[in-house]
Design a protein around this motif. Structure first.
Motif, PDB file in Angstrom:
ATOM      1  N   PHE A   1     -45.949 -15.525  -7.540  1.00  0.00           N
ATOM      2  CA  PHE A   1     -46.777 -16.311  -7.754  1.00  0.00           C
ATOM      3  C   PHE A   1     -47.068 -17.897  -6.871  1.00  0.00           C
ATOM      4  CE2 PHE A   1     -47.690 -20.829  -9.234  1.00  0.00           C
ATOM      5  CZ  PHE A   1     -48.071 -20.820  -9.939  1.00  0.00           C
ATOM      6  N   LYS A   2     -45.445 -18.238  -6.580  1.00  0.00           N
ATOM      7  CA  LYS A   2     -44.793 -18.194  -5.581  1.00  0.00           C
ATOM      8  C   LYS A   2     -45.118 -18.519  -4.042  1.00  0.00           C
ATOM      9  CE  LYS A   2     -40.493 -19.724  -4.569  1.00  0.00           C
ATOM     10  NZ  LYS A   2     -38.968 -19.947  -5.071  1.00  0.00           N
ATOM     11  N   HIS A   3     -45.239 -17.206  -3.561  1.00  0.00           N
ATOM     12  CA  HIS A   3     -46.266 -16.838  -2.672  1.00  0.00           C
ATOM     13  C   HIS A   3     -47.186 -17.174  -1.882  1.00  0.00           C
ATOM     14  CE1 HIS A   3     -46.655 -14.830   1.167  1.00  0.00           C
ATOM     15  NE2 HIS A   3     -48.198 -13.842   0.874  1.00  0.00           N
ATOM     16  N   THR A   4     -48.496 -16.740  -3.484  1.00  0.00           N
ATOM     17  CA  THR A   4     -50.202 -17.226  -3.891  1.00  0.00           C
ATOM     18  C   THR A   4     -49.723 -18.535  -3.351  1.00  0.00           C
ATOM     19  OG1 THR A   4     -49.894 -15.491  -4.545  1.00  0.00           O
ATOM     20  CG2 THR A   4     -51.787 -16.385  -4.606  1.00  0.00           C
ATOM     21  N   SER A   5     -49.450 -19.052  -3.866  1.00  0.00           N
ATOM     22  CA  SER A   5     -49.501 -20.452  -4.571  1.00  0.00           C
ATOM     23  C   SER A   5     -48.779 -22.216  -3.162  1.00  0.00           C
ATOM     24  CB  SER A   5     -49.191 -21.399  -5.198  1.00  0.00           C
ATOM     25  OG  SER A   5     -49.057 -20.515  -6.222  1.00  0.00           O
ATOM     26  N   ALA A   6     -48.689 -21.444  -2.230  1.00  0.00           N
ATOM     27  CA  ALA A   6     -48.174 -21.574  -1.131  1.00  0.00           C
ATOM     28  C   ALA A   6     -48.965 -20.941  -0.483  1.00  0.00           C
ATOM     29  CB  ALA A   6     -46.140 -21.217  -0.651  1.00  0.00           C
ATOM     30  N   GLU A   7     -49.427 -19.942  -0.100  1.00  0.00           N
ATOM     31  CA  GLU A   7     -50.392 -19.968   0.937  1.00  0.00           C
ATOM     32  C   GLU A   7     -51.796 -20.052   0.882  1.00  0.00           C
ATOM     33  OE1 GLU A   7     -50.349 -18.220   4.000  1.00  0.00           O
ATOM     34  OE2 GLU A   7     -48.815 -18.088   3.273  1.00  0.00           O
ATOM     35  N   LEU A   8     -52.011 -20.582  -0.731  1.00  0.00           N
ATOM     36  CA  LEU A   8     -53.320 -21.731  -0.830  1.00  0.00           C
ATOM     37  C   LEU A   8     -53.251 -22.523  -0.504  1.00  0.00           C
ATOM     38  CD1 LEU A   8     -55.774 -21.912  -2.516  1.00  0.00           C
ATOM     39  CD2 LEU A   8     -54.802 -22.456  -3.908  1.00  0.00           C
ATOM     40  N   ILE A   9     -51.452 -23.688  -1.091  1.00  0.00           N
ATOM     41  CA  ILE A   9     -51.677 -24.837  -0.258  1.00  0.00           C
ATOM     42  C   ILE A   9     -51.553 -25.263   1.303  1.00  0.00           C
ATOM     43  CG2 ILE A   9     -49.669 -26.620  -0.121  1.00  0.00           C
ATOM     44  CD1 ILE A   9     -49.000 -26.105  -3.318  1.00  0.00           C
ATOM     45  N   LYS A  10     -51.084 -24.588   1.589  1.00  0.00           N
ATOM     46  CA  LYS A  10     -51.217 -24.370   3.259  1.00  0.00           C
ATOM     47  C   LYS A  10     -52.586 -23.996   3.763  1.00  0.00           C
ATOM     48  CE  LYS A  10     -47.178 -21.665   4.607  1.00  0.00           C
ATOM     49  NZ  LYS A  10     -46.658 -20.527   5.141  1.00  0.00           N
ATOM     50  N   ARG A  11     -53.459 -23.964   3.488  1.00  0.00           N
ATOM     51  CA  ARG A  11     -55.033 -23.378   3.890  1.00  0.00           C
ATOM     52  C   ARG A  11     -55.424 -24.977   3.812  1.00  0.00           C
ATOM     53  NH1 ARG A  11     -55.370 -17.437   1.677  1.00  0.00           N
ATOM     54  NH2 ARG A  11     -55.929 -18.571   0.162  1.00  0.00           N
ATOM     55  N   ILE A  12     -55.220 -25.151   2.513  1.00  0.00           N
ATOM     56  CA  ILE A  12     -55.951 -26.351   1.037  1.00  0.00           C
ATOM     57  C   ILE A  12     -55.577 -27.859   2.299  1.00  0.00           C
ATOM     58  CG2 ILE A  12     -56.720 -25.268  -0.423  1.00  0.00           C
ATOM     59  CD1 ILE A  12     -55.204 -26.957  -1.871  1.00  0.00           C
ATOM     60  N   THR A  13     -54.348 -28.093   3.366  1.00  0.00           N
ATOM     61  CA  THR A  13     -54.177 -29.238   3.653  1.00  0.00           C
ATOM     62  C   THR A  13     -54.314 -29.281   4.656  1.00  0.00           C
ATOM     63  OG1 THR A  13     -51.361 -28.322   3.418  1.00  0.00           O
ATOM     64  CG2 THR A  13     -52.648 -29.614   1.634  1.00  0.00           C
TER      65      THR A  13
END
Length: 108
Positions: free
Chosen positions: A96-108
């Motif tokens: 969950f943390k990895h997937t969420s962190a990757e998503l945050i990197k893509r949208i910021t």
């Protein structure tokens, strides 16, 4: 053991807050986000382990849910029936943390 569990939960919470940049939120919004995240991880863990239970254990699990559906009671039961339950939980948290962190990197 209970204080160790609470201590671990606090460490995990702090780690999730930092990893997902929730520290920019108010304390109230952080709590709401952490509750939602906890529910997602809880659901993912259940999906992974329920198929591994025997029919008798599934029946016992249903009885526990009808009496005390709190996550603590569920996790105590599952950890007694699934030898690597803690590993499953830790893995789901990491995913969950990895997937969420990757998503945050893509949208910021």
């Amino acid at each position: 053991v209970r204080s160790d569990s609470k201590n671990m939960n606090n460490i995990l919470r702090e780690n999730i807050v930092k990893t997902l940049h929730l520290d920019a939120l108010s304390a109230t919004d952080q709590e709401k986000a952490l509750l939602d995240i906890g529910n997602i991880i809880y659901s993912r863990v259940l999906l992974r382990v329920l198929d591994t239970l025997s029919d008798a254990d599934k029946d016992a699990f249903d009885k526990i849910l009808s009496k005390d559906p709190a996550a603590d009671a569920v996790f105590v039961f599952l950890s007694s029936k699934i030898p690597n339950f803690e590993d499953v939980v830790n893995n789901e948290i990491a995913v969950f943390k990895h997937t969420s962190a990757e998503l945050i990197k893509r949208i910021t």
